[in-house]
Design a protein around this motif. Sequence first.
Motif, PDB file in Angstrom:
ATOM      1  N   ARG A 119       0.208   0.421  -2.372  1.00 30.97           N
ATOM      2  CA  ARG A 119       0.406   0.940  -1.018  1.00 30.97           C
ATOM      3  C   ARG A 119      -0.948   1.198  -0.361  1.00 30.97           C
ATOM      4  NH1 ARG A 119       4.947   2.571   1.128  1.00 30.97           N
ATOM      5  NH2 ARG A 119       5.965   2.840  -0.872  1.00 30.97           N
ATOM      6  N   VAL A 121      -3.206   3.195   1.795  1.00 27.45           N
ATOM      7  CA  VAL A 121      -3.124   4.614   2.146  1.00 27.45           C
ATOM      8  C   VAL A 121      -3.234   4.857   3.644  1.00 27.45           C
ATOM      9  CG1 VAL A 121      -3.951   5.422  -0.098  1.00 27.45           C
ATOM     10  CG2 VAL A 121      -5.591   4.997   1.735  1.00 27.45           C
ATOM     11  N   GLY A 124       0.386   2.821   4.930  1.00 27.47           N
ATOM     12  CA  GLY A 124       1.607   3.062   4.177  1.00 27.47           C
ATOM     13  C   GLY A 124       2.342   1.779   3.803  1.00 27.47           C
TER      14      GLY A 124
END
Length: 130
Positions: A119, A121, A124
Amino acid sequence: MNKKLFILVCGASLAALGLDSCDTPTGQGAAAGAGAGAIIGNIAGHGGGRSTLVGAAIGAATGALIGHAIQEDRAREYGPPPAGGYPYGRPTGRPGVFLSPYTGRSYDLRGVPPGGLTRDVDTGQLFRRP
């Protein structure tokens, strides 16, 4: 002779578990199940080679089923993949370090198997390790 076979099968099972080729939960479950099944089959069959092989086969099948169930549960966490699939990170020239296709941020993905999801950051969103 039976003790030598048992030691050989146990050694081969441990060597197989040490390899990184089983990156998916299904593969890891099959490898662990085969090793445990070989040991149990050998003990139950009083050291017979046939019981060791049968135990390994049964253990591998059971481990693969359990691993597949774990893999399916993990897939439900992420939801359905986008229409074109998840994009791949871009290599940086450093081993195990890749750039996010979304933001260009670098990620150390040495612990993530090839094709594994990570993922970003900042956004997302998920992307794959090449």
